[in-house]
Design an enzyme around this catalytic site. Structure first.
Site, PDB file in Angstrom:
ATOM      1  N   GLU A 262       1.199   5.571   0.574  1.00 18.97           N
ATOM      2  CA  GLU A 262       0.601   6.763   1.204  1.00 18.97           C
ATOM      3  C   GLU A 262       0.960   8.017   0.412  1.00 18.97           C
ATOM      4  O   GLU A 262       2.116   8.205   0.029  1.00 18.97           O
ATOM      5  CB  GLU A 262       1.121   6.877   2.643  1.00 18.97           C
ATOM      6  CG  GLU A 262       0.480   8.020   3.402  1.00 18.97           C
ATOM      7  CD  GLU A 262       0.805   7.945   4.881  1.00 18.97           C
ATOM      8  OE1 GLU A 262       0.601   6.886   5.498  1.00 18.97           O
ATOM      9  OE2 GLU A 262       1.276   8.966   5.404  1.00 18.97           O
TER      10      GLU A 262
ATOM     11  N   SER B 239       0.862  -1.183   0.000  1.00 19.09           N
ATOM     12  CA  SER B 239       0.000   0.000   0.000  1.00 19.09           C
ATOM     13  C   SER B 239       0.898   1.233   0.000  1.00 19.09           C
ATOM     14  O   SER B 239       2.050   1.169   0.446  1.00 19.09           O
ATOM     15  CB  SER B 239      -0.949  -0.004   1.203  1.00 19.09           C
ATOM     16  OG  SER B 239      -0.243  -0.182   2.407  1.00 19.09           O
TER      17      SER B 239
ATOM     18  N   PHE C 269      12.195  14.769  10.011  1.00 17.32           N
ATOM     19  CA  PHE C 269      10.991  13.960  10.231  1.00 17.32           C
ATOM     20  C   PHE C 269      11.189  13.026  11.429  1.00 17.32           C
ATOM     21  O   PHE C 269      10.301  12.852  12.255  1.00 17.32           O
ATOM     22  CB  PHE C 269      10.708  13.073   9.021  1.00 17.32           C
ATOM     23  CG  PHE C 269      10.074  13.774   7.848  1.00 17.32           C
ATOM     24  CD1 PHE C 269       9.744  15.114   7.881  1.00 17.32           C
ATOM     25  CD2 PHE C 269       9.795  13.061   6.678  1.00 17.32           C
ATOM     26  CE1 PHE C 269       9.162  15.749   6.794  1.00 17.32           C
ATOM     27  CE2 PHE C 269       9.204  13.682   5.581  1.00 17.32           C
ATOM     28  CZ  PHE C 269       8.901  15.022   5.643  1.00 17.32           C
TER      29      PHE C 269
ATOM     30  N   ASP D   2      -1.828  15.633  15.210  1.00 25.38           N
ATOM     31  CA  ASP D   2      -1.065  16.607  15.995  1.00 25.38           C
ATOM     32  C   ASP D   2      -1.559  17.978  15.590  1.00 25.38           C
ATOM     33  O   ASP D   2      -1.640  18.279  14.393  1.00 25.38           O
ATOM     34  CB  ASP D   2       0.434  16.513  15.656  1.00 25.38           C
ATOM     35  CG  ASP D   2       1.026  15.205  16.140  1.00 25.38           C
ATOM     36  OD1 ASP D   2       0.837  14.875  17.319  1.00 25.38           O
ATOM     37  OD2 ASP D   2       1.668  14.530  15.324  1.00 25.38           O
TER      38      ASP D   2
ATOM     39  N   HIS E 110       3.702  -0.876   3.801  1.00 27.88           N
ATOM     40  CA  HIS E 110       3.023   0.392   3.501  1.00 27.88           C
ATOM     41  C   HIS E 110       4.110   1.452   3.285  1.00 27.88           C
ATOM     42  O   HIS E 110       4.887   1.733   4.217  1.00 27.88           O
ATOM     43  CB  HIS E 110       2.120   0.780   4.683  1.00 27.88           C
ATOM     44  CG  HIS E 110       1.389   2.071   4.502  1.00 27.88           C
ATOM     45  ND1 HIS E 110       0.194   2.168   3.810  1.00 27.88           N
ATOM     46  CD2 HIS E 110       1.671   3.337   4.928  1.00 27.88           C
ATOM     47  CE1 HIS E 110      -0.228   3.424   3.823  1.00 27.88           C
ATOM     48  NE2 HIS E 110       0.659   4.159   4.495  1.00 27.88           N
TER      49      HIS E 110
HETATM   50  P1  FAD Z   1      -3.081   7.926  19.824  1.00 29.19           P
HETATM   51  O1  FAD Z   1      -3.153   6.483  19.506  1.00 29.19           O
HETATM   52  O2  FAD Z   1      -4.265   8.581  20.417  1.00 29.19           O
HETATM   53  O3  FAD Z   1      -1.821   8.142  20.777  1.00 29.19           O
HETATM   54  C1  FAD Z   1      -1.320   9.449  21.029  1.00 29.19           C
HETATM   55  C2  FAD Z   1      -0.569   9.467  22.346  1.00 29.19           C
HETATM   56  O4  FAD Z   1      -1.494   9.351  23.411  1.00 29.19           O
HETATM   57  C3  FAD Z   1       0.425   8.312  22.546  1.00 29.19           C
HETATM   58  O5  FAD Z   1       1.535   8.812  23.233  1.00 29.19           O
HETATM   59  C4  FAD Z   1      -0.338   7.313  23.390  1.00 29.19           C
HETATM   60  O6  FAD Z   1       0.532   6.504  24.184  1.00 29.19           O
HETATM   61  C5  FAD Z   1      -1.175   8.248  24.234  1.00 29.19           C
HETATM   62  N1  FAD Z   1      -2.456   7.654  24.650  1.00 29.19           N
HETATM   63  C6  FAD Z   1      -3.358   7.062  23.863  1.00 29.19           C
HETATM   64  N2  FAD Z   1      -4.443   6.677  24.582  1.00 29.19           N
HETATM   65  C7  FAD Z   1      -4.197   7.053  25.841  1.00 29.19           C
HETATM   66  C8  FAD Z   1      -4.936   6.976  27.068  1.00 29.19           C
HETATM   67  N3  FAD Z   1      -6.153   6.403  27.118  1.00 29.19           N
HETATM   68  N4  FAD Z   1      -4.371   7.473  28.200  1.00 29.19           N
HETATM   69  C9  FAD Z   1      -3.145   8.050  28.166  1.00 29.19           C
HETATM   70  N5  FAD Z   1      -2.407   8.169  27.031  1.00 29.19           N
HETATM   71  C10 FAD Z   1      -2.936   7.682  25.903  1.00 29.19           C
HETATM   72  N6  FAD Z   1      -0.966  12.821  11.461  1.00 29.19           N
HETATM   73  C11 FAD Z   1      -1.784  13.676  10.806  1.00 29.19           C
HETATM   74  O7  FAD Z   1      -1.997  14.797  11.292  1.00 29.19           O
HETATM   75  N7  FAD Z   1      -2.367  13.352   9.619  1.00 29.19           N
HETATM   76  C12 FAD Z   1      -2.200  12.150   9.055  1.00 29.19           C
HETATM   77  O8  FAD Z   1      -2.749  11.875   7.991  1.00 29.19           O
HETATM   78  C13 FAD Z   1      -1.363  11.183   9.725  1.00 29.19           C
HETATM   79  N8  FAD Z   1      -1.178   9.940   9.237  1.00 29.19           N
HETATM   80  C14 FAD Z   1      -0.440   9.020   9.951  1.00 29.19           C
HETATM   81  C15 FAD Z   1      -0.350   7.710   9.466  1.00 29.19           C
HETATM   82  C16 FAD Z   1       0.383   6.751  10.179  1.00 29.19           C
HETATM   83  C17 FAD Z   1       0.433   5.334   9.641  1.00 29.19           C
HETATM   84  C18 FAD Z   1       1.064   7.110  11.368  1.00 29.19           C
HETATM   85  C19 FAD Z   1       1.910   6.097  12.107  1.00 29.19           C
HETATM   86  C20 FAD Z   1       0.980   8.413  11.842  1.00 29.19           C
HETATM   87  C21 FAD Z   1       0.214   9.379  11.161  1.00 29.19           C
HETATM   88  N9  FAD Z   1       0.058  10.679  11.627  1.00 29.19           N
HETATM   89  C22 FAD Z   1      -0.754  11.585  10.950  1.00 29.19           C
HETATM   90  C23 FAD Z   1       0.745  11.116  12.841  1.00 29.19           C
HETATM   91  C24 FAD Z   1      -0.145  10.935  14.089  1.00 29.19           C
HETATM   92  O9  FAD Z   1      -1.286  11.736  13.985  1.00 29.19           O
HETATM   93  C25 FAD Z   1       0.698  11.347  15.300  1.00 29.19           C
HETATM   94  O10 FAD Z   1       1.708  10.403  15.520  1.00 29.19           O
HETATM   95  C26 FAD Z   1      -0.105  11.658  16.553  1.00 29.19           C
HETATM   96  O11 FAD Z   1       0.783  12.294  17.485  1.00 29.19           O
HETATM   97  C27 FAD Z   1      -0.657  10.423  17.266  1.00 29.19           C
HETATM   98  O12 FAD Z   1      -1.693   9.882  16.602  1.00 29.19           O
HETATM   99  P2  FAD Z   1      -2.267   8.444  17.055  1.00 29.19           P
HETATM  100  O13 FAD Z   1      -3.439   8.196  16.204  1.00 29.19           O
HETATM  101  O14 FAD Z   1      -1.187   7.456  17.045  1.00 29.19           O
HETATM  102  O15 FAD Z   1      -2.707   8.802  18.546  1.00 29.19           O
END
Ligand code: FAD
Length: 276
Positions: free
Chosen positions: A9, A7, A207, A100, A257
């Site tokens: 991106e 896949s 990055f 973020d 990916h």
């Molecule tokens: P989460 O899974 O919510 O985690 C974020 C943080 O919160 C982690 O440190 C985790 O340990 C902590 N956490 C989670 N749940 C809890 C809880 N219940 N209690 C306490 N702490 C908790 N960013 C963009 O803006 N746009 C994109 O299109 C994008 N695409 C991405 C694609 C991939 C494959 C990846 C790996 C990252 C991508 N990102 C993107 C970056 C991502 O948004 C950031 O890494 C962001 O900081 C975390 O997103 P997450 O969904 O992993 O968050």
């Protein structure tokens, strides 16, 4: 080597030239027959329309396109509207993230973590979407501890995620260990390694600093030593990333990916070396 699911991106282009360039990139990568492609989303909604437009442009070619969707800074109502728009256009695959916030943008939004977004999507739309989530073999930079991060990942799966894509990494052992540890927490969904081709030293270091991915010292030193010699950077990067992918594929990963950054050359070169 036996081919596996690939896949790619992309990010939504901001200019007409960017749109043309992405179409050319997609055409070059089409020969690799990706299972799906995904399109990033600017947290805070900055690329919302661009993500939808790009997904629809890709879908016109009969390729499955999965929009990314982040919840930080978003209202439930806004998310509902985006999900409804995707559904009305036949989108069935989504990458659910926290995101973020760009610096200076204050509001956190109504959902705090990606696990909340996954639960919200399931609650609102049932099984309408195949949901991907992010995984971090070297741990998310804001994680309280590796254990907390793994538990947060497992929480996203419990909330209804179907598969995961990892942050990029250059240390295969970090990935293998992460997958093992996740299994011990009951996670049984495919965890697909995210692969970042190496083409530019300063961009890679920037990055990696932001997202918490480690560039091994020997790789960084070699890349740095090439200075402006982009050809040597590309050739060395191709060797390093192809070797990483080969190790992952031999170990039986469920797919690869690629973070293409809207460029076909490096991704295509790696895949052609892996699956000649
Ligand atoms: P989460 O899974 O919510 O985690 C974020 C943080 O919160 C982690 O440190 C985790 O340990 C902590 N956490 C989670 N749940 C809890 C809880 N219940 N209690 C306490 N702490 C908790 N960013 C963009 O803006 N746009 C994109 O299109 C994008 N695409 C991405 C694609 C991939 C494959 C990846 C790996 C990252 C991508 N990102 C993107 C970056 C991502 O948004 C950031 O890494 C962001 O900081 C975390 O997103 P997450 O969904 O992993 O968050």
């Amino acid at each position: 080597m036996k081919p596996i699911e690939l896949s790619f991106e992309f990010f939504p282009p901001k200019t007409p030239d960017g749109v043309d360039k992405l179409r050319a990139t997609r055409a070059q990568l089409a020969t690799l027959a990706p299972k799906f492609v995904s399109v990033t989303f600017g947290a805070g909604g900055s690329t919302q329309q661009g993500t939808l437009d790009t997904v629809l442009d890709i879908a016109k070619d009969g390729v499955e396109a999965a929009p990314h969707l982040s919840c930080i800074g978003a209202s439930k109502e806004g998310l509902r509207e985006i999900l409804a728009a995707y559904r009305s256009h036949g989108v069935r695959h989504i990458v659910a993230l926290r995101g973020d916030l760009p610096s200076g943008m204050g509001e956190m939004g109504e959902l705090r973590y990606a696990s909340d977004l996954v639960a919200f999507i399931r609650q609102q739309t049932g099984d309408a979407f195949h949901i991907e989530v992010a995984a971090y073999p070297e741990y998310h930079p804001q994680a309280r501890s590796p254990r907390h991060d793994l538990e947060a990942f497992a929480q996203k799966v419990k909330a209804g995620a179907n598969s995961a894509i990892t942050q990029y990494f250059f240390n295969a052992d970090a990935y293998f260990r992460f997958v093992e540890d996740a299994k011990k927490l009951g996670v049984d969904i495919p965890i697909v390694p995210g692969i970042m081709p190496i083409t530019n030293y300063s961009q890679l270091m920037r990055f990696s600093e932001m997202c918490g991915a480690e560039v091994p010292r020997w790789v960084a030193k070699r890349l740095e030593s090439y200075g402006d010699d982009r050809e040597s950077i590309r050739a060395f990067g191709l060797d390093v990333v192809t070797d990483l992918c080969r190790r992952l594929v031999e170990a039986g990963v469920p797919g690869l990916h690629f973070y293409t950054l809207n460029n076909a050359v490096a991704t295509k070169a790696i895949c052609e070396r892996l699956f000649p």
